[in-house]
Structures are given as C-alpha cells and as structure tokens.
Motif scaffolding. Structure first.
Motif, PDB file in Angstrom:
ATOM      1  N   VAL A  91       5.847 -10.452   8.150  1.00 36.70           N
ATOM      2  CA  VAL A  91       5.546 -11.045   6.852  1.00 36.70           C
ATOM      3  C   VAL A  91       5.080  -9.959   5.892  1.00 36.70           C
ATOM      4  CG1 VAL A  91       4.920 -13.259   7.875  1.00 36.70           C
ATOM      5  CG2 VAL A  91       3.143 -11.558   7.474  1.00 36.70           C
ATOM      6  N   GLY A  92       5.329 -10.171   4.599  1.00 35.90           N
ATOM      7  CA  GLY A  92       4.894  -9.230   3.588  1.00 35.90           C
ATOM      8  C   GLY A  92       5.369  -9.669   2.225  1.00 35.90           C
ATOM      9  N   LEU A  93       4.845  -9.027   1.203  1.00 29.96           N
ATOM     10  CA  LEU A  93       5.243  -9.341  -0.168  1.00 29.96           C
ATOM     11  C   LEU A  93       6.567  -8.690  -0.542  1.00 29.96           C
ATOM     12  CD1 LEU A  93       1.773  -8.919  -1.923  1.00 29.96           C
ATOM     13  CD2 LEU A  93       2.816 -11.011  -1.024  1.00 29.96           C
ATOM     14  N   GLY A  94       6.964  -7.722   0.237  1.00 30.52           N
ATOM     15  CA  GLY A  94       8.187  -6.974  -0.016  1.00 30.52           C
ATOM     16  C   GLY A  94       8.177  -5.731   0.835  1.00 30.52           C
ATOM     17  N   GLY A  95       9.185  -4.895   0.657  1.00 31.77           N
ATOM     18  CA  GLY A  95       9.229  -3.689   1.466  1.00 31.77           C
ATOM     19  C   GLY A  95      10.310  -2.738   1.012  1.00 31.77           C
ATOM     20  N   LEU A  96      10.379  -1.637   1.711  1.00 27.44           N
ATOM     21  CA  LEU A  96      11.427  -0.644   1.515  1.00 27.44           C
ATOM     22  C   LEU A  96      12.143  -0.451   2.839  1.00 27.44           C
ATOM     23  CD1 LEU A  96       9.565   2.161  -0.519  1.00 27.44           C
ATOM     24  CD2 LEU A  96      11.092   0.374  -1.409  1.00 27.44           C
ATOM     25  N   PHE A  97      13.478  -0.482   2.785  1.00 24.48           N
ATOM     26  CA  PHE A  97      14.264  -0.240   3.993  1.00 24.48           C
ATOM     27  C   PHE A  97      14.831   1.170   3.941  1.00 24.48           C
ATOM     28  CE2 PHE A  97      18.402  -0.515   6.329  1.00 24.48           C
ATOM     29  CZ  PHE A  97      17.838  -0.563   7.588  1.00 24.48           C
ATOM     30  N   CYS A 148      18.008   3.314  13.825  1.00 26.30           N
ATOM     31  CA  CYS A 148      17.741   1.874  13.713  1.00 26.30           C
ATOM     32  C   CYS A 148      17.153   1.480  12.361  1.00 26.30           C
ATOM     33  CB  CYS A 148      16.780   1.443  14.820  1.00 26.30           C
ATOM     34  SG  CYS A 148      15.232   2.357  14.845  1.00 26.30           S
ATOM     35  N   GLY A 149      16.711   2.467  11.568  1.00 26.22           N
ATOM     36  CA  GLY A 149      16.136   2.161  10.269  1.00 26.22           C
ATOM     37  C   GLY A 149      14.670   1.773  10.347  1.00 26.22           C
ATOM     38  N   LYS A 150      14.004   1.892   9.224  1.00 30.02           N
ATOM     39  CA  LYS A 150      12.571   1.611   9.140  1.00 30.02           C
ATOM     40  C   LYS A 150      12.302   0.734   7.929  1.00 30.02           C
ATOM     41  CE  LYS A 150       9.868   5.096   7.841  1.00 30.02           C
ATOM     42  NZ  LYS A 150       9.004   6.283   7.985  1.00 30.02           N
ATOM     43  N   LEU A 151      11.384  -0.216   8.097  1.00 29.78           N
ATOM     44  CA  LEU A 151      10.913  -1.052   6.995  1.00 29.78           C
ATOM     45  C   LEU A 151       9.457  -0.728   6.721  1.00 29.78           C
ATOM     46  CD1 LEU A 151      12.509  -4.519   7.722  1.00 29.78           C
ATOM     47  CD2 LEU A 151      12.523  -3.392   5.493  1.00 29.78           C
ATOM     48  N   LEU A 152       9.162  -0.315   5.496  1.00 33.18           N
ATOM     49  CA  LEU A 152       7.775  -0.179   5.046  1.00 33.18           C
ATOM     50  C   LEU A 152       7.399  -1.494   4.389  1.00 33.18           C
ATOM     51  CD1 LEU A 152       9.033   2.892   4.791  1.00 33.18           C
ATOM     52  CD2 LEU A 152       6.816   3.318   3.767  1.00 33.18           C
ATOM     53  N   VAL A 153       6.383  -2.145   4.912  1.00 38.94           N
ATOM     54  CA  VAL A 153       6.031  -3.497   4.492  1.00 38.94           C
ATOM     55  C   VAL A 153       4.761  -3.478   3.642  1.00 38.94           C
ATOM     56  CG1 VAL A 153       5.405  -5.802   5.298  1.00 38.94           C
ATOM     57  CG2 VAL A 153       7.116  -4.463   6.550  1.00 38.94           C
ATOM     58  N   ALA A 154       4.840  -4.048   2.452  1.00 39.47           N
ATOM     59  CA  ALA A 154       3.687  -4.161   1.553  1.00 39.47           C
ATOM     60  C   ALA A 154       2.995  -5.493   1.791  1.00 39.47           C
ATOM     61  CB  ALA A 154       4.125  -4.049   0.097  1.00 39.47           C
ATOM     62  N   SER A 155       1.679  -5.431   2.071  1.00 35.44           N
ATOM     63  CA  SER A 155       0.911  -6.643   2.358  1.00 35.44           C
ATOM     64  C   SER A 155      -0.043  -7.028   1.238  1.00 35.44           C
ATOM     65  CB  SER A 155       0.113  -6.446   3.659  1.00 35.44           C
ATOM     66  OG  SER A 155       0.968  -6.165   4.734  1.00 35.44           O
ATOM     67  N   SER A 156      -0.045  -6.269   0.143  1.00 36.67           N
ATOM     68  CA  SER A 156      -0.941  -6.563  -0.977  1.00 36.67           C
ATOM     69  C   SER A 156      -0.298  -6.071  -2.264  1.00 36.67           C
ATOM     70  CB  SER A 156      -2.295  -5.868  -0.777  1.00 36.67           C
ATOM     71  OG  SER A 156      -2.146  -4.456  -0.875  1.00 36.67           O
ATOM     72  N   ALA A 157      -0.878  -6.482  -3.392  1.00 34.63           N
ATOM     73  CA  ALA A 157      -0.366  -6.039  -4.691  1.00 34.63           C
ATOM     74  C   ALA A 157      -0.496  -4.531  -4.840  1.00 34.63           C
ATOM     75  CB  ALA A 157      -1.127  -6.758  -5.805  1.00 34.63           C
ATOM     76  N   LEU A 158      -1.598  -3.965  -4.328  1.00 35.15           N
ATOM     77  CA  LEU A 158      -1.789  -2.519  -4.404  1.00 35.15           C
ATOM     78  C   LEU A 158      -0.699  -1.796  -3.618  1.00 35.15           C
ATOM     79  CD1 LEU A 158      -3.401   0.000  -5.172  1.00 35.15           C
ATOM     80  CD2 LEU A 158      -4.872  -0.426  -3.173  1.00 35.15           C
ATOM     81  N   GLU A 159      -0.358  -2.320  -2.442  1.00 33.59           N
ATOM     82  CA  GLU A 159       0.686  -1.680  -1.644  1.00 33.59           C
ATOM     83  C   GLU A 159       2.054  -1.812  -2.308  1.00 33.59           C
ATOM     84  OE1 GLU A 159       0.430  -3.123   2.359  1.00 33.59           O
ATOM     85  OE2 GLU A 159      -1.404  -1.988   2.788  1.00 33.59           O
ATOM     86  N   LEU A 160       2.282  -2.887  -3.054  1.00 30.13           N
ATOM     87  CA  LEU A 160       3.528  -3.002  -3.815  1.00 30.13           C
ATOM     88  C   LEU A 160       3.634  -1.892  -4.863  1.00 30.13           C
ATOM     89  CD1 LEU A 160       3.936  -6.860  -4.431  1.00 30.13           C
ATOM     90  CD2 LEU A 160       5.464  -5.381  -3.103  1.00 30.13           C
ATOM     91  N   GLN A 161       2.507  -1.571  -5.513  1.00 32.52           N
ATOM     92  CA  GLN A 161       2.496  -0.471  -6.479  1.00 32.52           C
ATOM     93  C   GLN A 161       2.785   0.854  -5.787  1.00 32.52           C
ATOM     94  OE1 GLN A 161      -1.201  -0.467  -8.642  1.00 32.52           O
ATOM     95  NE2 GLN A 161      -1.005  -2.596  -9.280  1.00 32.52           N
ATOM     96  N   ARG A 162       2.143   1.073  -4.651  1.00 32.99           N
ATOM     97  CA  ARG A 162       2.373   2.312  -3.901  1.00 32.99           C
ATOM     98  C   ARG A 162       3.819   2.401  -3.430  1.00 32.99           C
ATOM     99  NH1 ARG A 162      -3.121   1.785  -0.209  1.00 32.99           N
ATOM    100  NH2 ARG A 162      -4.590   2.659  -1.730  1.00 32.99           N
ATOM    101  N   MET A 163       4.386   1.268  -3.112  1.00 33.25           N
ATOM    102  CA  MET A 163       5.773   1.209  -2.653  1.00 33.25           C
ATOM    103  C   MET A 163       6.733   1.709  -3.724  1.00 33.25           C
ATOM    104  SD  MET A 163       7.664  -2.184  -1.193  1.00 33.25           S
ATOM    105  CE  MET A 163       8.311  -2.733  -2.776  1.00 33.25           C
ATOM    106  N   GLU A 164       6.459   1.354  -4.974  1.00 33.07           N
ATOM    107  CA  GLU A 164       7.327   1.797  -6.056  1.00 33.07           C
ATOM    108  C   GLU A 164       7.308   3.309  -6.207  1.00 33.07           C
ATOM    109  OE1 GLU A 164       9.528  -0.073  -7.713  1.00 33.07           O
ATOM    110  OE2 GLU A 164       8.886  -1.637  -6.321  1.00 33.07           O
ATOM    111  N   ALA A 165       6.133   3.913  -6.018  1.00 33.27           N
ATOM    112  CA  ALA A 165       6.026   5.373  -6.094  1.00 33.27           C
ATOM    113  C   ALA A 165       6.822   6.021  -4.964  1.00 33.27           C
ATOM    114  CB  ALA A 165       4.555   5.796  -6.017  1.00 33.27           C
ATOM    115  N   LEU A 166       6.774   5.421  -3.772  1.00 36.02           N
ATOM    116  CA  LEU A 166       7.554   5.943  -2.654  1.00 36.02           C
ATOM    117  C   LEU A 166       9.050   5.821  -2.913  1.00 36.02           C
ATOM    118  CD1 LEU A 166       5.611   4.640   0.484  1.00 36.02           C
ATOM    119  CD2 LEU A 166       5.897   7.020  -0.216  1.00 36.02           C
ATOM    120  N   LEU A 167       9.459   4.713  -3.509  1.00 33.16           N
ATOM    121  CA  LEU A 167      10.878   4.517  -3.820  1.00 33.16           C
ATOM    122  C   LEU A 167      11.370   5.578  -4.794  1.00 33.16           C
ATOM    123  CD1 LEU A 167      13.474   2.879  -3.626  1.00 33.16           C
ATOM    124  CD2 LEU A 167      12.576   1.374  -5.423  1.00 33.16           C
TER     125      LEU A 167
END
Length: 397
Positions: free
Chosen positions: A133-139, A88-107
């Motif tokens: 809701v979120g600032l962005g995410g990874l699918f 079904c897939g997974k969405l990692l959701v960033a709720s803050s600017a710090l999590e957006l930075q961490r998201m890029e490292a995961l990508l």
C-alpha cells in the motif's frame, strides 16, 4: 620473487581491482591475500544482493556514473560466467505527503541520469503489488538481484586463469614500503611487490596505519539487521519494495527484497555495531568499542544523529518496532513472519569532525594505494570501481 602487484582483501572491490590490473597489464604477476578461509566473507557476502540502478545519486556525479556502468557490467559478467541473476525491477513506495515530494525529486534525478523510471499512482501500485500500500511510487525497471558471493568466486577464477594467485587464510600483520618495493608479512611468511592495493573494508583504516600511512578517519561499524520471511511468503512481492529515503540519513531504510534463491528478506536497519566483524545479535568486541570511543569524530556523529539512532536501536531491541516500519507499506506482515537471518556490517568512514565520508577515500604513497572508503553501492559498482583504482595505481608509477 617480487610480484608486480599485491592486493589485500578478497571482497568484490579487491577482486575487481585485481581483474582491472591484469586486463591493463596482461602477463603481470599478481598476488591477492584474504585473511578469511573463503572470499566475500564480510560486506560483500552480507549485503542484500541488489544490482542497483543508480536512482539516488546526483546527476553527473561519479557515483551515478559508476552505478549505472556497474549495473551493466555486473549483468554482463554474470551472463558470461553462467551466474543466475534477474532484472526484476524496484518500486519506491511513498507512504506520506512528504515522501511524495521527495519522490518527485528522485524522479527528476533519474530522468537526468538517463534511467528508465515510471511514476505510478496508488491504483497502479495496487495492480503491480496487491500486498503493498502507498500513496504512489516510482518503478525502476533496471534494478536486479544476484548472489555476490557467486560473482566473487567467478572473479577469483578469472584472476587465476590470467595468471594471478589468490591465497586464503593469510592475516597480514606487517606492511613496509622499501624504496621500489613493498614488503608484506603474515607470521613467518613474507612477500614483496612493486605496488600494493589494500581493499580491506572493515579493516581498511587499520591496514593503512599498519603500513605507516597517516590516517585521519576511523571506520565505525554499523549493523544492518535483516529478517527472512517464511517460505509461504515468497510470493508476497513481485519486485523489490523500498521506502522513499530520507535525504538527511545515509541509509535507504528497511525494504523488502526478493533474493535470487527465491526467498524474501526484510531490512536492513542501521544500528551502531559493537564489533567490526561480529554478526550475532549481541556480538561485542571490547577492543573495537574502545578504539572508536577514543575517536572524537565518533561522539560528534552520535550527537548529530542521536534521535534517529535511538529509534533504530529501539527497533533493533524490540521486533514490534521493526515490524511497524515494514507495515507502513506491507500491512499484512505479522511478527512471526520476521524470521532470523544473519546481519551485515557496513564500514562507515568517519572524519574527526564527525562527518560521514560518502565519497571515495584513498590514501596513497609512492608504492601503495589504500582504499579506505568505497561508497555504496560498491558491490553494484565494483567492476568500474576496480577499473578506476587500477588506472589510478598505474598512473602513479
């Protein structure tokens, strides 16, 4: 009769190890012993049922390789044995600017690991998941769901068809290595085997000590508390919804998980357990508590993680705090939506210096191999983990 192999532990790692051994040694005699009256009663049967893709693990690491191969092997096993699963897939959701930075490292990690992962902005996130809701995410497209208890029952059938024996309600109380064999006892019953593998999870350190092996770590139980959403909220998400994890913490954070039965769960958190196998809210085993209280690594671990531990404990005691963690990405949830569900307990191996064991931990003798830590996600990775353990055991002969 002397068996070629004896496996202690009827969780998914023990079962996968038995299959791995029988595949490499067709016709070998094998006995698997489980102390409960059914398989997968502890960690395997209390996890969130996710078939992980492997986005969190360092490129080129054993964890990354095992997870990716394990996801493929789990899906293939389910397809071959008629076990329902869904990618079904997974969405990692960033709720803050710090999590957006961490998201890029995961990508970046995911790309190197060869995973299909797509960045989504806030608008696309709303399109995919109107209630999130979120600032962005990874699918992560390849993440799936399954009931691992069904997987374990099918594995037991594979073992028995290959000539192995699976015995339930056998509490091992003595293990002794004698020259070219190992003697295993349970009350008045006894068996001998040429080689033994203990995959005892929450009891792994105790089984190793029972066998006379020197043990420098201890299993500390951490409760993962879940809630189930009401049936009216079964369509609240289309995918699995995870927060972007804090790399300084060993747990992934509270997430929304679609289950294979159609329900949706929230969790888990991570709080110190007062019993290794007590799943009720206030389950307490004084012997378990006294054992880890005497272990110096326990106090060092608690000291190093005191701030996050206090927050987790507070949110465990007061459901409103738990809800707040969920509402960061799913604001429509209400307190009444968090309905009771049985917790899980993670067997966390801790060293004397207080460090958490995040990798495999094996203790070996000429005739025994004790699996004292099989890192998360062990359920997803179980089939290649079992193959690896089998290969390691057979090389030692």
């Amino acid at each position: 009769m002397t068996y070629d192999f004896c496996i202690i532990g009827g969780g998914i790692v023990g079962l996968a190890t038995a299959i791995g051994l029988l595949q490499r040694r067709p016709g070998a005699s094998l006995l698997l012993l489980e102390k409960e009256d059914s398989l997968a009663r502890h960690q395997t049967g209390h996890n969130s049922g996710v078939i992980h893709a492997g986005i969190y693990y360092a490129p080129g690491s054993l964890k990354a390789d095992l997870c990716k191969r394990g996801a493929q092997a789990t899906q293939a096993f389910c397809a071959a044995h008629g076990i329902p699963f869904e990618v079904c897939g997974k969405l990692l959701v960033a709720s803050s600017a710090l999590e957006l930075q961490r998201m890029e490292a995961l990508l970046e990690r995911a790309t190197i690991n060869g995973l299909e992962v797509n960045r989504v902005d806030a608008g696309e996130l709303r399109e995919r998941e109107p209630n999130i809701v979120g600032l962005g995410g990874l699918f992560v497209a390849s993440t799936g769901i399954v009931d691992y208890r069904q997987v374990c029952r099918a594995m037991a059938s594979v073992i028995e068809r290959a000539g192995g024996e699976v015995r339930l309600e056998v509490q091992v109380d003595a293990i002794r290595e004698e020259g070219d064999r190992v003697v295993i006892r349970s009350g008045e019953q006894s068996w001998t085997a040429r080689q033994l593998v203990a995959c005892a999870g929450l009891q792994s350190d105790r089984l190793a000590r029972l066998a006379g092996v020197t043990v420098e770590h201890q299993i500390i139980p951490f409760r993962g508390e879940y809630y189930r959403l009401p049936a009216s909220k079964n369509e609240i998400v289309r995918h699995l919804i995870y927060p972007v994890p804090d790399p300084d913490l060993p747990f992934l954070g509270i997430h929304l998980t679609r289950m294979i039965d159609g329900s949706v769960t929230v969790g888990p958190n991570a709080v110190l357990g007062f019993s290794r196998e007590g799943y009720g809210k206030f389950s307490t085993n004084l012997a378990d508590m006294a054992e880890y209280a005497r272990f110096p690594g326990f106090w060092k671990t608690i000291g190093a993680n005191l701030k996050s531990g206090v927050v987790e404990m507070k949110n465990s005691l007061f459901k409103a705090g738990y809800l707040q963690q969920c509402r960061k990405y799913c604001p429509s949830l209400q307190l009444d939506d968090l309905q009771p569900m049985e917790a899980g307990i993670r067997a966390q191996a801790v060293l004397r210096d207080g460090s958490l064991v995040h990798d495999f931990l094996f203790l070996e003798t000429p005739r025994m191999l004790h699996v004292c830590n099989a890192p998360s996600p062990a359920a997803t990775s179980a089939i290649p983990i079992g193959e690896m353990i089998a290969q390691r055991l057979l090389k030692s002969v």
